[in-house]
Write a protein that holds these residues in place. Structure first.
Motif, mmCIF file in Angstrom:
data_model
loop_
_atom_site.group_PDB
_atom_site.id
_atom_site.type_symbol
_atom_site.label_atom_id
_atom_site.label_comp_id
_atom_site.label_asym_id
_atom_site.label_seq_id
_atom_site.Cartn_x
_atom_site.Cartn_y
_atom_site.Cartn_z
ATOM 1 N N THR A 1 0.897 -1.132 0.005
ATOM 2 C CA THR A 1 -0.086 -0.022 0.125
ATOM 3 C C THR A 1 0.911 1.255 -0.060
ATOM 4 O OG1 THR A 1 0.040 0.349 2.417
ATOM 5 C CG2 THR A 1 -1.765 -1.016 1.317
ATOM 6 N N PRO A 2 0.240 2.502 -0.162
ATOM 7 C CA PRO A 2 1.282 3.503 -0.118
ATOM 8 C C PRO A 2 1.838 3.794 1.062
ATOM 9 C CG PRO A 2 -1.073 4.106 -1.365
ATOM 10 C CD PRO A 2 -1.047 2.600 -0.568
ATOM 11 N N SER A 3 1.514 3.154 2.182
ATOM 12 C CA SER A 3 1.954 3.438 3.678
ATOM 13 C C SER A 3 2.917 2.328 3.950
ATOM 14 C CB SER A 3 0.754 3.519 4.436
ATOM 15 O OG SER A 3 0.056 2.413 4.533
ATOM 16 N N LEU B 1 6.443 -12.404 -9.197
ATOM 17 C CA LEU B 1 5.882 -11.689 -8.012
ATOM 18 C C LEU B 1 6.541 -10.075 -8.387
ATOM 19 C CD1 LEU B 1 4.722 -11.599 -5.092
ATOM 20 C CD2 LEU B 1 7.060 -12.372 -4.408
ATOM 21 N N ALA B 2 7.185 -9.981 -8.815
ATOM 22 C CA ALA B 2 7.768 -8.606 -9.181
ATOM 23 C C ALA B 2 6.518 -7.851 -10.122
ATOM 24 C CB ALA B 2 9.143 -8.531 -9.731
ATOM 25 N N GLY B 3 6.451 -8.804 -10.936
ATOM 26 C CA GLY B 3 5.110 -8.063 -11.750
ATOM 27 C C GLY B 3 4.042 -7.724 -11.059
ATOM 28 N N SER B 4 3.534 -8.545 -10.082
ATOM 29 C CA SER B 4 2.377 -8.113 -9.279
ATOM 30 C C SER B 4 2.491 -6.947 -8.459
ATOM 31 C CB SER B 4 1.942 -9.559 -8.414
ATOM 32 O OG SER B 4 1.660 -10.829 -9.045
ATOM 33 N N LEU B 5 3.756 -6.933 -7.982
ATOM 34 C CA LEU B 5 4.265 -5.716 -7.178
ATOM 35 C C LEU B 5 4.245 -4.289 -8.164
ATOM 36 C CD1 LEU B 5 5.181 -4.366 -4.702
ATOM 37 C CD2 LEU B 5 7.707 -4.990 -5.543
ATOM 38 N N ARG B 6 4.691 -4.321 -9.393
ATOM 39 C CA ARG B 6 4.488 -3.311 -10.128
ATOM 40 C C ARG B 6 3.151 -3.154 -10.550
ATOM 41 N NH1 ARG B 6 3.144 -3.519 -15.162
ATOM 42 N NH2 ARG B 6 3.642 -5.595 -15.474
ATOM 43 N N GLU B 7 2.171 -3.826 -10.598
ATOM 44 C CA GLU B 7 0.861 -3.621 -10.999
ATOM 45 C C GLU B 7 0.064 -3.079 -9.836
ATOM 46 O OE1 GLU B 7 -0.797 -7.585 -12.215
ATOM 47 O OE2 GLU B 7 0.379 -7.319 -14.147
ATOM 48 N N VAL C 1 -0.384 4.003 -6.304
ATOM 49 C CA VAL C 1 0.598 5.220 -6.241
ATOM 50 C C VAL C 1 0.745 5.973 -7.519
ATOM 51 C CG1 VAL C 1 1.343 4.690 -3.907
ATOM 52 C CG2 VAL C 1 2.576 4.167 -6.077
ATOM 53 N N GLY C 2 0.437 5.140 -8.644
ATOM 54 C CA GLY C 2 0.501 5.728 -9.861
ATOM 55 C C GLY C 2 1.960 5.060 -10.653
ATOM 56 N N ALA C 3 1.711 4.902 -11.937
ATOM 57 C CA ALA C 3 3.037 4.178 -12.605
ATOM 58 C C ALA C 3 4.175 5.010 -12.623
ATOM 59 C CB ALA C 3 2.741 3.822 -14.139
ATOM 60 N N ASP C 4 4.102 6.490 -12.366
ATOM 61 C CA ASP C 4 5.332 7.210 -12.206
ATOM 62 C C ASP C 4 6.016 7.346 -10.878
ATOM 63 O OD1 ASP C 4 4.841 7.615 -15.047
ATOM 64 O OD2 ASP C 4 4.653 9.645 -15.012
ATOM 65 N N HIS C 5 5.349 6.911 -9.681
ATOM 66 C CA HIS C 5 5.855 7.126 -8.450
ATOM 67 C C HIS C 5 7.271 6.131 -8.471
ATOM 68 C CE1 HIS C 5 6.262 6.059 -4.243
ATOM 69 N NE2 HIS C 5 5.633 7.083 -4.072
ATOM 70 N N THR C 6 8.233 6.611 -7.639
ATOM 71 C CA THR C 6 9.446 6.088 -7.656
ATOM 72 C C THR C 6 9.573 4.659 -7.390
ATOM 73 O OG1 THR C 6 10.225 8.374 -6.649
ATOM 74 C CG2 THR C 6 11.751 6.233 -6.236
ATOM 75 N N ASP C 7 8.720 4.214 -6.289
ATOM 76 C CA ASP C 7 8.516 2.719 -6.068
ATOM 77 C C ASP C 7 7.970 1.917 -7.262
ATOM 78 O OD1 ASP C 7 9.638 2.977 -3.348
ATOM 79 O OD2 ASP C 7 7.870 2.770 -2.429
ATOM 80 N N ALA C 8 6.862 2.471 -7.858
ATOM 81 C CA ALA C 8 6.442 1.865 -9.012
ATOM 82 C C ALA C 8 7.492 1.494 -10.194
ATOM 83 C CB ALA C 8 5.040 2.348 -9.575
ATOM 84 N N VAL C 9 8.158 2.567 -10.249
ATOM 85 C CA VAL C 9 9.485 2.579 -11.349
ATOM 86 C C VAL C 9 10.339 1.639 -11.189
ATOM 87 C CG1 VAL C 9 11.089 4.249 -12.733
ATOM 88 C CG2 VAL C 9 8.839 4.989 -12.164
ATOM 89 N N GLU C 10 10.799 1.645 -9.788
ATOM 90 C CA GLU C 10 11.827 0.531 -9.333
ATOM 91 C C GLU C 10 11.242 -0.826 -9.382
ATOM 92 O OE1 GLU C 10 14.912 1.253 -8.330
ATOM 93 O OE2 GLU C 10 15.148 3.139 -7.386
#
Length: 272
Positions: free
Chosen positions: A108-110, A135-141, A147-156
């Motif tokens: 989650t965002p938190s 699992l990495a793909g599930s995390l990205r989705e 938080v949005g595709a451009d969020h740092t965590d989503a990009v990483e």
């Protein structure tokens, strides 16, 4: 150092259709999503009776595949009702097991991202690259939704998924994912975008399908042109831009010659 860097260094009719002997073995990994109102396996809804346990319904379907193919099948199960994800394996004899010690809380965002990364690292270290990749793909989705595709965590997480795709020999997906990371970081004026374009170039060299080489090669040329125009290239990396453009021209000429039935140049001239 980024926490993502570790890995780098109707019911009866439906069931009858699934169990058909004409079923084709296309893969042994399934993505399951359980929501309050529906359950899907690889995007297809699985009908369940009101009194039927959803988990048992999922296991029943996966068991059918395992029996038909006489091999174990694996799956990632995202249970949005409980906010967890777990990895399972179902054997042809109907037995099943979890591939992680316990369900993984959905990020989650938190928070919750670090725990996912830990599980991904453990799977990769144990040689379970396909599971780590999924699992990495599930995390990205999940992060893209939250938080949005451009969020740092989503990009990483996208970059991590790209690397695991590469290790799993899924070069086309690795290419698409790496280009996505590069485009986002270029928009954000992130200096690490240069490294992403270099990685994308390395993956591009692994592509064998001419259509993919041409399509993604044009994208790469555009990215290199952007970097060059903005003076964002160190000297050694600047040599990659003309290399990509040159190889793309060679592949285009070869593709044209093939369509016209002309004699093609040697393969080394194209893919050197």
């Amino acid at each position: 150092m980024s926490r993502f860097a570790t890995v780098r260094k109707s019911q009866a009719s439906a069931r009858q259709a699934v169990s058909s002997p004409e079923i084709v073995k296309a893969h042994t990994y399934f993505t399951v999503v359980i929501s309050v109102d529906r359950t899907t396996i690889n995007g297809e809804e699985i009908p369940t009776a009101d009194t039927e346990d959803v988990n048992e319904a999922v296991l029943d379907v996966l068991h059918t595949y395992a029996q038909a193919w006489d091999t174990a099948v694996d799956g990632s199960v995202t249970d949005r009702r409980q906010g967890v994800l777990f990895l399972i394996r179902v054997e042809p004899d109907g037995s099943s097991s979890m591939l992680t010690d316990s369900p993984i809380p959905l990020p989650t965002p938190s928070g919750g991202v670090d725990e996912w990364i830990r599980h991904i690292n453990e799977l990769a270290a144990a040689g379970r690259l396909e599971h780590a990749y999924r699992l990495a793909g599930s995390l990205r989705e999940r992060l893209a939704e939250e938080v949005g595709a451009d969020h740092t965590d989503a990009v990483e997480s996208r970059a991590l998924e790209a690397y695991l795709a590469y290790l799993c020999q899924d070069h086309r997906s690795a290419m698409v994912l790496t280009l996505g990371v590069a485009r986002i970081r270029l928009r954000q004026r992130d200096p690490s975008a240069v490294e992403d374009v270099v990685r994308a170039t390395a993956v591009w060299q692994r592509l064998c399908d001419t259509g993919a080489v041409l399509c993604h090669g044009k994208e790469l040329v555009a990215l290199w042109d952007h970097l060059t125009a903005n003076a964002a290239l160190p000297g050694d990396q600047g040599r990659l831009a003309p290399y990509v453009a040159g190889r793309l021209r060679d592949v285009e000429r070869s593709s044209t010659a093939t369509r016209l039935g002309l004699k093609q140049p040697a393969a080394g001239a194209i893919f050197a």
